[in-house]
Design a protein around this motif. Structure first.
Motif, PDB file in Angstrom:
ATOM      1  N   LEU A   1      36.819  34.015  14.529  1.00  8.00           N
ATOM      2  CA  LEU A   1      35.775  33.155  13.977  1.00  8.00           C
ATOM      3  C   LEU A   1      36.103  31.692  14.209  1.00  8.00           C
ATOM      4  O   LEU A   1      35.234  30.892  14.531  1.00  8.00           O
ATOM      5  N   ALA A   2      37.343  31.320  14.059  1.00 12.98           N
ATOM      6  CA  ALA A   2      37.739  29.928  14.262  1.00 12.98           C
ATOM      7  C   ALA A   2      37.504  29.511  15.707  1.00 12.98           C
ATOM      8  O   ALA A   2      37.018  28.420  15.986  1.00 12.98           O
ATOM      9  N   VAL A   3      37.826  30.374  16.666  1.00  6.00           N
ATOM     10  CA  VAL A   3      37.600  30.069  18.072  1.00  6.00           C
ATOM     11  C   VAL A   3      36.108  29.996  18.364  1.00  6.00           C
ATOM     12  O   VAL A   3      35.639  29.098  19.046  1.00  6.00           O
ATOM     13  N   ALA A   4      35.342  30.942  17.833  1.00  3.39           N
ATOM     14  CA  ALA A   4      33.906  30.956  18.076  1.00  3.39           C
ATOM     15  C   ALA A   4      33.229  29.741  17.473  1.00  3.39           C
ATOM     16  O   ALA A   4      32.228  29.253  17.991  1.00  3.39           O
ATOM     17  N   ALA A   5      33.752  29.214  16.390  1.00  2.00           N
ATOM     18  CA  ALA A   5      33.135  28.073  15.731  1.00  2.00           C
ATOM     19  C   ALA A   5      33.522  26.745  16.366  1.00  2.00           C
ATOM     20  O   ALA A   5      32.869  25.744  16.153  1.00  2.00           O
ATOM     21  N   SER A   6      34.587  26.712  17.162  1.00  2.00           N
ATOM     22  CA  SER A   6      35.014  25.454  17.768  1.00  2.00           C
ATOM     23  C   SER A   6      34.085  25.086  18.916  1.00  2.00           C
ATOM     24  O   SER A   6      33.500  25.941  19.558  1.00  2.00           O
ATOM     25  N   PRO A   7      33.929  23.790  19.201  1.00  2.00           N
ATOM     26  CA  PRO A   7      33.038  23.372  20.285  1.00  2.00           C
ATOM     27  C   PRO A   7      33.529  23.876  21.632  1.00  2.00           C
ATOM     28  O   PRO A   7      34.719  23.966  21.884  1.00  2.00           O
ATOM     29  N   LEU A   8      32.581  24.159  22.525  1.00  2.00           N
ATOM     30  CA  LEU A   8      32.947  24.667  23.848  1.00  2.00           C
ATOM     31  C   LEU A   8      33.789  23.675  24.621  1.00  2.00           C
ATOM     32  O   LEU A   8      34.676  24.057  25.373  1.00  2.00           O
ATOM     33  N   ALA A   9      33.544  22.401  24.427  1.00  2.60           N
ATOM     34  CA  ALA A   9      34.304  21.391  25.170  1.00  2.60           C
ATOM     35  C   ALA A   9      35.788  21.448  24.833  1.00  2.60           C
ATOM     36  O   ALA A   9      36.628  21.078  25.638  1.00  2.60           O
ATOM     37  N   ALA A  10      36.110  21.919  23.650  1.00  3.14           N
ATOM     38  CA  ALA A  10      37.510  21.974  23.244  1.00  3.14           C
ATOM     39  C   ALA A  10      38.226  23.198  23.808  1.00  3.14           C
ATOM     40  O   ALA A  10      39.441  23.260  23.790  1.00  3.14           O
ATOM     41  N   GLN A  11      37.473  24.161  24.301  1.00  2.00           N
ATOM     42  CA  GLN A  11      38.080  25.372  24.832  1.00  2.00           C
ATOM     43  C   GLN A  11      38.317  25.210  26.331  1.00  2.00           C
ATOM     44  O   GLN A  11      37.432  24.805  27.070  1.00  2.00           O
ATOM     45  N   PRO A  12      39.516  25.505  26.824  1.00  6.02           N
ATOM     46  CA  PRO A  12      39.765  25.370  28.252  1.00  6.02           C
ATOM     47  C   PRO A  12      38.979  26.410  29.043  1.00  6.02           C
ATOM     48  O   PRO A  12      38.757  27.514  28.566  1.00  6.02           O
ATOM     49  N   ARG A  13      38.540  26.021  30.250  1.00  2.51           N
ATOM     50  CA  ARG A  13      37.861  26.967  31.137  1.00  2.51           C
ATOM     51  C   ARG A  13      38.860  27.400  32.184  1.00  2.51           C
ATOM     52  O   ARG A  13      39.355  26.589  32.953  1.00  2.51           O
ATOM     53  N   GLN A  14      39.172  28.654  32.188  1.00  2.00           N
ATOM     54  CA  GLN A  14      40.098  29.188  33.172  1.00  2.00           C
ATOM     55  C   GLN A  14      39.359  30.214  34.002  1.00  2.00           C
ATOM     56  O   GLN A  14      39.059  31.299  33.523  1.00  2.00           O
ATOM     57  N   GLY A  15      39.043  29.832  35.219  1.00  2.32           N
ATOM     58  CA  GLY A  15      38.332  30.738  36.093  1.00  2.32           C
ATOM     59  C   GLY A  15      39.228  31.852  36.595  1.00  2.32           C
ATOM     60  O   GLY A  15      40.437  31.680  36.743  1.00  2.32           O
ATOM     61  N   ALA A  16      38.610  32.972  36.836  1.00  4.60           N
ATOM     62  CA  ALA A  16      39.335  34.116  37.385  1.00  4.60           C
ATOM     63  C   ALA A  16      38.414  34.834  38.347  1.00  4.60           C
ATOM     64  O   ALA A  16      37.229  34.969  38.088  1.00  4.60           O
ATOM     65  N   GLY A  17      38.954  35.272  39.457  1.00  5.52           N
ATOM     66  CA  GLY A  17      38.150  36.022  40.398  1.00  5.52           C
ATOM     67  C   GLY A  17      38.673  35.878  41.802  1.00  5.52           C
ATOM     68  O   GLY A  17      39.803  35.454  42.031  1.00  5.52           O
ATOM     69  N   THR A  18      37.794  36.215  42.749  1.00  6.48           N
ATOM     70  CA  THR A  18      38.178  36.175  44.153  1.00  6.48           C
ATOM     71  C   THR A  18      37.186  35.335  44.944  1.00  6.48           C
ATOM     72  O   THR A  18      36.039  35.178  44.557  1.00  6.48           O
ATOM     73  N   ARG A  19      37.671  34.834  46.057  1.00 10.96           N
ATOM     74  CA  ARG A  19      36.832  34.088  46.984  1.00 10.96           C
ATOM     75  C   ARG A  19      37.155  34.563  48.388  1.00 10.96           C
ATOM     76  O   ARG A  19      38.324  34.633  48.771  1.00 10.96           O
ATOM     77  N   ASP A  20      36.102  34.904  49.127  1.00 12.98           N
ATOM     78  CA  ASP A  20      36.264  35.311  50.522  1.00 12.98           C
ATOM     79  C   ASP A  20      35.211  34.568  51.331  1.00 12.98           C
ATOM     80  O   ASP A  20      34.044  34.957  51.328  1.00 12.98           O
ATOM     81  N   GLY A  21      35.614  33.495  51.985  1.00 10.77           N
ATOM     82  CA  GLY A  21      34.667  32.678  52.735  1.00 10.77           C
ATOM     83  C   GLY A  21      33.642  32.061  51.808  1.00 10.77           C
ATOM     84  O   GLY A  21      33.979  31.293  50.919  1.00 10.77           O
ATOM     85  N   ALA A  22      32.370  32.415  51.991  1.00  7.67           N
ATOM     86  CA  ALA A  22      31.284  31.890  51.170  1.00  7.67           C
ATOM     87  C   ALA A  22      30.893  32.867  50.069  1.00  7.67           C
ATOM     88  O   ALA A  22      29.814  32.771  49.502  1.00  7.67           O
ATOM     89  N   SER A  23      31.771  33.811  49.748  1.00  4.99           N
ATOM     90  CA  SER A  23      31.515  34.790  48.685  1.00  4.99           C
ATOM     91  C   SER A  23      32.442  34.539  47.505  1.00  4.99           C
ATOM     92  O   SER A  23      33.653  34.435  47.674  1.00  4.99           O
ATOM     93  N   ILE A  24      31.855  34.478  46.323  1.00  2.00           N
ATOM     94  CA  ILE A  24      32.600  34.258  45.079  1.00  2.00           C
ATOM     95  C   ILE A  24      32.329  35.438  44.163  1.00  2.00           C
ATOM     96  O   ILE A  24      31.184  35.856  43.994  1.00  2.00           O
ATOM     97  N   ASN A  25      33.376  35.972  43.568  1.00  6.62           N
ATOM     98  CA  ASN A  25      33.240  37.056  42.593  1.00  6.62           C
ATOM     99  C   ASN A  25      34.183  36.733  41.454  1.00  6.62           C
ATOM    100  O   ASN A  25      35.395  36.663  41.648  1.00  6.62           O
TER     101      ASN A  25
END
Length: 129
Positions: free
Chosen positions: A19-43
């Motif tokens: 609940l504390a995490v959900a109530a905090s502003p999005l700007a305060a939460q780090p964005r950590q991307g995860a996935g793959t990239r192959d040329g012009a394809s992103i997943n």
């Protein structure tokens, strides 16, 4: 008053922390991307890139991605949730979007329009201004 066992205390503390995490502003939460990239394809999830298509069709699947495609992109396919994409396409290029809450902004090199196919809920496909 009631007594709780160790497992219940753990669940209650985990719930409260969630609940504390959900109530905090999005700007305060780090964005950590995860996935793959192959040329012009992103997943993946929460990725931010500027990608030169280098003549390959652009593809995005996943959620929360912020992608700016540049260069020679003959087409675009987006499938997922809450992706924000910008792209420059040749006249008559295929632009396919499916999923939920995706936003695709496009511009055409020269005159004309892309061939647009949109499926899903609350997807927006609009010309770049």
């Amino acid at each position: 008053m009631f007594q709780t066992c160790g497992a219940e205390k753990f669940l209650l503390s985990t719930f409260a922390a969630g609940l504390a995490v959900a109530a905090s502003p999005l700007a305060a939460q780090p964005r950590q991307g995860a996935g793959t990239r192959d040329g012009a394809s992103i997943n993946g999830v929460d990725q931010a890139h500027q990608i030169d298509c280098e003549g390959r069709p652009a593809e995005v699947s996943g959620s929360g991605n912020r992608i700016d495609f540049v260069g020679d992109c003959p087409g675009l396919t987006v499938n997922g949730v809450d992706n924000q994409i910008s792209i420059i396409l040749p006249p008559g290029a295929d632009l396919r979007v499916s999923g939920v809450d995706n936003v695709v902004s496009w511009r055409i090199r020269g005159n004309g329009k892309p061939r647009i196919s949109v499926q899903g809920v609350d997807n927006q496909v609009r010309p770049l201004r």
